[in-house]
Design a protein around this motif. Structure first.
Motif, PDB file in Angstrom:
ATOM      1  N   PHE A 141     114.117  21.480 -12.134  1.00 44.15           N
ATOM      2  CA  PHE A 141     115.376  21.082 -12.764  1.00 44.15           C
ATOM      3  C   PHE A 141     116.555  21.437 -11.861  1.00 44.15           C
ATOM      4  O   PHE A 141     116.619  22.548 -11.318  1.00 44.15           O
ATOM      5  CB  PHE A 141     115.572  21.800 -14.101  1.00 44.15           C
ATOM      6  CG  PHE A 141     114.475  21.556 -15.105  1.00 44.15           C
ATOM      7  CD1 PHE A 141     114.272  20.302 -15.643  1.00 44.15           C
ATOM      8  CD2 PHE A 141     113.658  22.592 -15.516  1.00 44.15           C
ATOM      9  CE1 PHE A 141     113.272  20.078 -16.573  1.00 44.15           C
ATOM     10  CE2 PHE A 141     112.651  22.396 -16.441  1.00 44.15           C
ATOM     11  CZ  PHE A 141     112.464  21.124 -16.979  1.00 44.15           C
ATOM     12  N   THR A 142     117.503  20.501 -11.709  1.00 40.44           N
ATOM     13  CA  THR A 142     118.720  20.770 -10.948  1.00 40.44           C
ATOM     14  C   THR A 142     119.934  20.270 -11.721  1.00 40.44           C
ATOM     15  O   THR A 142     119.825  19.410 -12.602  1.00 40.44           O
ATOM     16  CB  THR A 142     118.698  20.091  -9.563  1.00 40.44           C
ATOM     17  OG1 THR A 142     118.811  18.671  -9.718  1.00 40.44           O
ATOM     18  CG2 THR A 142     117.437  20.443  -8.793  1.00 40.44           C
ATOM     19  N   SER A 143     121.114  20.808 -11.364  1.00 38.08           N
ATOM     20  CA  SER A 143     122.367  20.400 -11.984  1.00 38.08           C
ATOM     21  C   SER A 143     123.442  20.323 -10.916  1.00 38.08           C
ATOM     22  O   SER A 143     123.527  21.183 -10.037  1.00 38.08           O
ATOM     23  CB  SER A 143     122.783  21.396 -13.076  1.00 38.08           C
ATOM     24  OG  SER A 143     124.033  21.042 -13.642  1.00 38.08           O
ATOM     25  N   GLY A 178     129.044  22.616  -7.569  1.00 39.10           N
ATOM     26  CA  GLY A 178     128.020  22.382  -6.562  1.00 39.10           C
ATOM     27  C   GLY A 178     126.682  22.040  -7.177  1.00 39.10           C
ATOM     28  O   GLY A 178     126.570  21.750  -8.368  1.00 39.10           O
ATOM     29  N   ILE A 179     125.652  22.066  -6.346  1.00 38.57           N
ATOM     30  CA  ILE A 179     124.291  21.776  -6.788  1.00 38.57           C
ATOM     31  C   ILE A 179     123.581  23.089  -7.089  1.00 38.57           C
ATOM     32  O   ILE A 179     123.558  23.989  -6.255  1.00 38.57           O
ATOM     33  CB  ILE A 179     123.510  20.986  -5.724  1.00 38.57           C
ATOM     34  CG1 ILE A 179     124.223  19.660  -5.419  1.00 38.57           C
ATOM     35  CG2 ILE A 179     122.085  20.717  -6.199  1.00 38.57           C
ATOM     36  CD1 ILE A 179     123.586  18.879  -4.296  1.00 38.57           C
ATOM     37  N   ASP A 180     123.010  23.187  -8.281  1.00 34.30           N
ATOM     38  CA  ASP A 180     122.334  24.415  -8.697  1.00 34.30           C
ATOM     39  C   ASP A 180     120.885  24.131  -9.052  1.00 34.30           C
ATOM     40  O   ASP A 180     120.571  23.098  -9.668  1.00 34.30           O
ATOM     41  CB  ASP A 180     123.009  25.013  -9.938  1.00 34.30           C
ATOM     42  CG  ASP A 180     124.304  25.723  -9.616  1.00 34.30           C
ATOM     43  OD1 ASP A 180     124.284  26.606  -8.737  1.00 34.30           O
ATOM     44  OD2 ASP A 180     125.329  25.389 -10.230  1.00 34.30           O
ATOM     45  N   TRP A 181     120.019  25.053  -8.672  1.00 37.17           N
ATOM     46  CA  TRP A 181     118.658  25.061  -9.196  1.00 37.17           C
ATOM     47  C   TRP A 181     118.715  25.655 -10.595  1.00 37.17           C
ATOM     48  O   TRP A 181     119.277  26.726 -10.811  1.00 37.17           O
ATOM     49  CB  TRP A 181     117.742  25.892  -8.295  1.00 37.17           C
ATOM     50  CG  TRP A 181     116.398  26.178  -8.894  1.00 37.17           C
ATOM     51  CD1 TRP A 181     115.375  25.304  -9.085  1.00 37.17           C
ATOM     52  CD2 TRP A 181     115.935  27.445  -9.381  1.00 37.17           C
ATOM     53  NE1 TRP A 181     114.298  25.930  -9.660  1.00 37.17           N
ATOM     54  CE2 TRP A 181     114.610  27.252  -9.861  1.00 37.17           C
ATOM     55  CE3 TRP A 181     116.501  28.713  -9.478  1.00 37.17           C
ATOM     56  CZ2 TRP A 181     113.857  28.283 -10.402  1.00 37.17           C
ATOM     57  CZ3 TRP A 181     115.760  29.743 -10.012  1.00 37.17           C
ATOM     58  CH2 TRP A 181     114.447  29.528 -10.473  1.00 37.17           C
ATOM     59  N   VAL A 182     118.142  24.947 -11.569  1.00 32.58           N
ATOM     60  CA  VAL A 182     118.184  25.375 -12.962  1.00 32.58           C
ATOM     61  C   VAL A 182     116.923  26.133 -13.356  1.00 32.58           C
ATOM     62  O   VAL A 182     116.985  27.156 -14.040  1.00 32.58           O
ATOM     63  CB  VAL A 182     118.404  24.169 -13.892  1.00 32.58           C
ATOM     64  CG1 VAL A 182     118.342  24.580 -15.357  1.00 32.58           C
ATOM     65  CG2 VAL A 182     119.740  23.501 -13.587  1.00 32.58           C
ATOM     66  N   GLY A 183     115.745  25.640 -12.931  1.00 34.98           N
ATOM     67  CA  GLY A 183     114.492  26.291 -13.300  1.00 34.98           C
ATOM     68  C   GLY A 183     113.299  25.399 -13.027  1.00 34.98           C
ATOM     69  O   GLY A 183     113.444  24.284 -12.516  1.00 34.98           O
ATOM     70  N   ASP A 184     112.125  25.893 -13.362  1.00 34.01           N
ATOM     71  CA  ASP A 184     110.867  25.165 -13.164  1.00 34.01           C
ATOM     72  C   ASP A 184     109.997  25.302 -14.403  1.00 34.01           C
ATOM     73  O   ASP A 184     109.993  26.359 -15.054  1.00 34.01           O
ATOM     74  CB  ASP A 184     110.079  25.719 -11.965  1.00 34.01           C
ATOM     75  CG  ASP A 184     110.832  25.576 -10.656  1.00 34.01           C
ATOM     76  OD1 ASP A 184     111.466  24.530 -10.457  1.00 34.01           O
ATOM     77  OD2 ASP A 184     110.780  26.520  -9.843  1.00 34.01           O
TER      78      ASP A 184
END
Length: 261
Positions: free
Chosen positions: A92-94, A100-106
């Motif tokens: 998941f990304t946002s 900016g671009i963030d990693w949200v989770g897996d």
């Protein structure tokens, strides 16, 4: 193959549903009503889910980033191991202006289905999706979803119902009753390549007593499915939130391709 093994796994997942605490849904990252089919053995499906919120929350709420004008993209990789078992993995990304671009989770998602050889009148499968998401994007960081799937193709009409149960192991809803998130779609084949559908997504609250309507999440998506090739999966939709607790306008696309490995 032992024909009773999928049933054992389905029953076990269902029992786990009522033995665990509740979670909040992973909002606006993976907007999809699943069919009962699994990916063919020896094949891998790569999908990109892209969801843009035109009208959502504009300020931080309870430590969560706002969703207004946020682009949520999810990479989903699913491999078929047998004719009745697959495993999916999500990233998941946002992305949002100023953030900016963030990693949200897996998340990881094993799924089993009732084999076609059983000749049931409807398709039936069940998945259990478990994983982590960062606190800035969800009030619950470790969650699980149990998703039974029932679908039916009747001539040009297609129906699918996903009465999902949401559970939390760490976060605001840990230790609470499971949440109920029903999803369903009704589709019609206008041509061999074009299917029009209405999709519904809900997060109604704990199964022991639903939230007030004002606090529930309910969205309706008119959608188009393009059946261009057995290898491709293409879905477009625009969703409207019908309760105050829901982001009000979201556009979504799903583009998937099946690889022979």
């Amino acid at each position: 193959m032992n024909k009773f093994l999928p049933s054992v796994l389905i029953i076990g997942a269902a029992l786990a549903t009522f033995a665990s605490p509740r979670a909040t849904a992973q909002d606006n990252y993976e907007i999809q009503v699943y069919g009962a089919d699994t990916v063919e053995p020896g094949h891998t499906m790569l999908e990109l889910h892209s969801n843009f919120t035109f009208e959502g929350s504009k300020t931080k709420q309870d430590g969560l980033f706002p969703t207004n004008h946020a682009l949520h993209e999810t990479i989903e990789i699913t491999h078929g191991f047998t004719s009745w078992f697959e495993v999916g993995f999500y990233i998941f990304t946002s992305e949002r202006s100023g953030q900016g671009i963030d990693w949200v989770g897996d998340h990881i998602r094993p799924r089993v289905r009732v084999p076609e050889s059983w000749h049931w009148p409807v398709g039936v499968s069940v998945s259990t999706e478990i994983g982590y998401q960062r606190r800035q994007f969800s009030p619950d960081t470790w969650t699980q979803e149990i998703r039974p799937i029932i679908d039916k193709q009747a001539g040009k009409w297609y129906f699918s119902f996903n009465p999902s149960i949401e559970l939390s192991y760490h976060g605001e809803n840990a230790g609470k009753a499971p949440g109920f998130s029903p999803n369903f779609t009704v589709g019609y084949d206008f041509t061999k390549k074009i299917n029009g559908a209405i999709e519904y997504y809900g997060a109604l609250g704990p199964i022991t007593g639903f939230d007030p309507l004002h606090d529930q999440q309910q969205q309706i998506f008119p959608a188009i499915n393009l059946n261009l090739s057995p290898k491709w999966e293409i879905n477009f939709g625009v969703g409207v939130g019908v309760t105050a607790g829901t982001d009000h306008l979201i556009a979504k696309t799903i583009i998937g391709y099946r690889f022979d490995f």
